[in-house]
Design a protein around this motif. Sequence first.
Motif, PDB file in Angstrom:
ATOM      1  N   VAL A 114       0.867  -1.174   0.000  1.00 53.70           N
ATOM      2  CA  VAL A 114       0.000   0.000   0.000  1.00 53.70           C
ATOM      3  C   VAL A 114       0.900   1.219   0.000  1.00 53.70           C
ATOM      4  O   VAL A 114       1.789   1.344   0.837  1.00 53.70           O
ATOM      5  N   THR A 115       0.699   2.088  -0.967  1.00 52.04           N
ATOM      6  CA  THR A 115       1.495   3.310  -1.037  1.00 52.04           C
ATOM      7  C   THR A 115       0.655   4.476  -0.544  1.00 52.04           C
ATOM      8  O   THR A 115      -0.569   4.436  -0.570  1.00 52.04           O
ATOM      9  N   VAL A 116       1.341   5.501  -0.101  1.00 53.56           N
ATOM     10  CA  VAL A 116       0.655   6.655   0.469  1.00 53.56           C
ATOM     11  C   VAL A 116       1.313   7.926  -0.045  1.00 53.56           C
ATOM     12  O   VAL A 116       2.526   7.979  -0.238  1.00 53.56           O
ATOM     13  N   GLY A 117       0.504   8.925  -0.280  1.00 52.96           N
ATOM     14  CA  GLY A 117       1.009  10.223  -0.717  1.00 52.96           C
ATOM     15  C   GLY A 117      -0.034  11.281  -0.431  1.00 52.96           C
ATOM     16  O   GLY A 117      -1.160  10.971  -0.026  1.00 52.96           O
ATOM     17  N   PRO A 118       0.323  12.532  -0.617  1.00 55.33           N
ATOM     18  CA  PRO A 118      -0.656  13.598  -0.382  1.00 55.33           C
ATOM     19  C   PRO A 118      -1.748  13.557  -1.448  1.00 55.33           C
ATOM     20  O   PRO A 118      -1.479  13.256  -2.609  1.00 55.33           O
ATOM     21  N   SER A 119      -2.951  13.816  -1.042  1.00 57.03           N
ATOM     22  CA  SER A 119      -4.066  13.909  -1.970  1.00 57.03           C
ATOM     23  C   SER A 119      -4.041  15.280  -2.642  1.00 57.03           C
ATOM     24  O   SER A 119      -3.498  16.235  -2.091  1.00 57.03           O
ATOM     25  N   ARG A 120      -4.639  15.355  -3.817  1.00 55.89           N
ATOM     26  CA  ARG A 120      -4.747  16.648  -4.498  1.00 55.89           C
ATOM     27  C   ARG A 120      -5.566  17.615  -3.650  1.00 55.89           C
ATOM     28  O   ARG A 120      -5.177  18.758  -3.441  1.00 55.89           O
ATOM     29  N   ALA A 121      -6.704  17.144  -3.148  1.00 55.90           N
ATOM     30  CA  ALA A 121      -7.537  17.966  -2.265  1.00 55.90           C
ATOM     31  C   ALA A 121      -6.961  17.872  -0.857  1.00 55.90           C
ATOM     32  O   ALA A 121      -6.668  16.790  -0.372  1.00 55.90           O
ATOM     33  N   GLN A 122      -6.784  18.996  -0.203  1.00 55.85           N
ATOM     34  CA  GLN A 122      -6.238  19.045   1.149  1.00 55.85           C
ATOM     35  C   GLN A 122      -7.227  19.717   2.087  1.00 55.85           C
ATOM     36  O   GLN A 122      -7.770  20.767   1.778  1.00 55.85           O
ATOM     37  N   GLY A 123      -7.463  19.098   3.231  1.00 56.93           N
ATOM     38  CA  GLY A 123      -8.351  19.678   4.234  1.00 56.93           C
ATOM     39  C   GLY A 123      -9.786  19.215   4.060  1.00 56.93           C
ATOM     40  O   GLY A 123     -10.196  18.758   2.991  1.00 56.93           O
ATOM     41  N   LEU A 124     -10.535  19.311   5.126  1.00 51.31           N
ATOM     42  CA  LEU A 124     -11.918  18.857   5.131  1.00 51.31           C
ATOM     43  C   LEU A 124     -12.762  19.585   4.092  1.00 51.31           C
ATOM     44  O   LEU A 124     -13.499  18.954   3.330  1.00 51.31           O
ATOM     45  N   ALA A 125     -12.666  20.900   4.022  1.00 54.61           N
ATOM     46  CA  ALA A 125     -13.510  21.672   3.102  1.00 54.61           C
ATOM     47  C   ALA A 125     -13.288  21.259   1.641  1.00 54.61           C
ATOM     48  O   ALA A 125     -14.251  21.048   0.900  1.00 54.61           O
ATOM     49  N   GLU A 126     -12.042  21.130   1.213  1.00 54.68           N
ATOM     50  CA  GLU A 126     -11.761  20.734  -0.174  1.00 54.68           C
ATOM     51  C   GLU A 126     -12.248  19.323  -0.453  1.00 54.68           C
ATOM     52  O   GLU A 126     -12.777  19.048  -1.530  1.00 54.68           O
ATOM     53  N   ASN A 127     -12.076  18.419   0.502  1.00 50.66           N
ATOM     54  CA  ASN A 127     -12.536  17.044   0.314  1.00 50.66           C
ATOM     55  C   ASN A 127     -14.049  16.965   0.227  1.00 50.66           C
ATOM     56  O   ASN A 127     -14.591  16.245  -0.612  1.00 50.66           O
ATOM     57  N   LEU A 128     -14.738  17.699   1.082  1.00 54.11           N
ATOM     58  CA  LEU A 128     -16.202  17.716   1.009  1.00 54.11           C
ATOM     59  C   LEU A 128     -16.674  18.301  -0.308  1.00 54.11           C
ATOM     60  O   LEU A 128     -17.633  17.807  -0.911  1.00 54.11           O
ATOM     61  N   GLN A 129     -16.007  19.347  -0.797  1.00 53.16           N
ATOM     62  CA  GLN A 129     -16.377  19.945  -2.076  1.00 53.16           C
ATOM     63  C   GLN A 129     -16.245  18.919  -3.202  1.00 53.16           C
ATOM     64  O   GLN A 129     -17.133  18.781  -4.035  1.00 53.16           O
ATOM     65  N   GLU A 130     -15.138  18.177  -3.229  1.00 55.11           N
ATOM     66  CA  GLU A 130     -14.950  17.155  -4.259  1.00 55.11           C
ATOM     67  C   GLU A 130     -16.015  16.057  -4.135  1.00 55.11           C
ATOM     68  O   GLU A 130     -16.546  15.594  -5.123  1.00 55.11           O
ATOM     69  N   PHE A 131     -16.300  15.652  -2.893  1.00 54.24           N
ATOM     70  CA  PHE A 131     -17.311  14.621  -2.669  1.00 54.24           C
ATOM     71  C   PHE A 131     -18.669  15.101  -3.178  1.00 54.24           C
ATOM     72  O   PHE A 131     -19.366  14.372  -3.882  1.00 54.24           O
ATOM     73  N   TYR A 132     -19.045  16.333  -2.852  1.00 57.39           N
ATOM     74  CA  TYR A 132     -20.336  16.865  -3.303  1.00 57.39           C
ATOM     75  C   TYR A 132     -20.395  16.975  -4.817  1.00 57.39           C
ATOM     76  O   TYR A 132     -21.436  16.753  -5.426  1.00 57.39           O
ATOM     77  N   GLU A 133     -19.292  17.322  -5.447  1.00 58.14           N
ATOM     78  CA  GLU A 133     -19.252  17.393  -6.917  1.00 58.14           C
ATOM     79  C   GLU A 133     -19.472  16.022  -7.538  1.00 58.14           C
ATOM     80  O   GLU A 133     -20.150  15.886  -8.554  1.00 58.14           O
ATOM     81  N   ILE A 134     -18.918  14.982  -6.914  1.00 63.18           N
ATOM     82  CA  ILE A 134     -19.124  13.608  -7.406  1.00 63.18           C
ATOM     83  C   ILE A 134     -20.589  13.250  -7.279  1.00 63.18           C
ATOM     84  O   ILE A 134     -21.200  12.716  -8.217  1.00 63.18           O
ATOM     85  N   VAL A 135     -21.186  13.545  -6.132  1.00 67.09           N
ATOM     86  CA  VAL A 135     -22.591  13.229  -5.904  1.00 67.09           C
ATOM     87  C   VAL A 135     -23.476  14.008  -6.886  1.00 67.09           C
ATOM     88  O   VAL A 135     -24.397  13.449  -7.473  1.00 67.09           O
ATOM     89  N   ALA A 136     -23.180  15.279  -7.087  1.00 72.51           N
ATOM     90  CA  ALA A 136     -23.987  16.111  -7.975  1.00 72.51           C
ATOM     91  C   ALA A 136     -23.904  15.634  -9.421  1.00 72.51           C
ATOM     92  O   ALA A 136     -24.870  15.784 -10.184  1.00 72.51           O
ATOM     93  N   ALA A 137     -22.801  15.047  -9.801  1.00 72.71           N
ATOM     94  CA  ALA A 137     -22.628  14.569 -11.174  1.00 72.71           C
ATOM     95  C   ALA A 137     -23.434  13.311 -11.455  1.00 72.71           C
ATOM     96  O   ALA A 137     -23.636  12.950 -12.603  1.00 72.71           O
ATOM     97  N   ARG A 138     -23.917  12.650 -10.423  1.00 78.35           N
ATOM     98  CA  ARG A 138     -24.682  11.413 -10.592  1.00 78.35           C
ATOM     99  C   ARG A 138     -26.061  11.706 -10.996  1.00 78.35           C
ATOM    100  O   ARG A 138     -26.966  12.091 -10.801  1.00 78.35           O
TER     101      ARG A 138
END
Length: 138
Positions: A114-138
């Motif tokens: 298992v490899t690990v690295g920094p995510s493109r989105a950093q912090g709770l707010a950016e991650n929630l924004q990306e998650f909501y964008e995924i949900v909205a695209a459905r």
Amino acid sequence: TGDYAHGCGDRGQDAQDPKSPEDAGLPMGTTTLAFRNIAKSETIEGILEVISVAGLSSSCDFAFLPVKMYGKAKQQWNRQNCGFAFVNFLTPEDAERGATELAPLLASSKGKEVTVGPSRAQGLAENLQEFYEIVAAR
């Protein structure tokens, strides 16, 4: 935490310069980690359990395991994760600890590291924004 069924898309390429946990050396300020090569059978509940076993439950506020649905009919749909997960930690120090302690516990069933690295989105707010964008695209 989130476990949303969708296609895996390109977010799996999200880990910037993935490394083994021992070589993580995360960029300053990193709080969100992308874990890659996770066993396809892993669940969000399993990841949360690993976080708890490592004593990091109070150190993170977001975990996301993208899954895809497959099957011919809705009654026969199966879920399988995309082989990567994202965890946001409260502090960069917590992320460093998470990088070294979680990856070995999330070892792939096929023997892949298992490899690990920094995510493109950093912090709770950016991650929630990306998650909501995924949900909205459905």
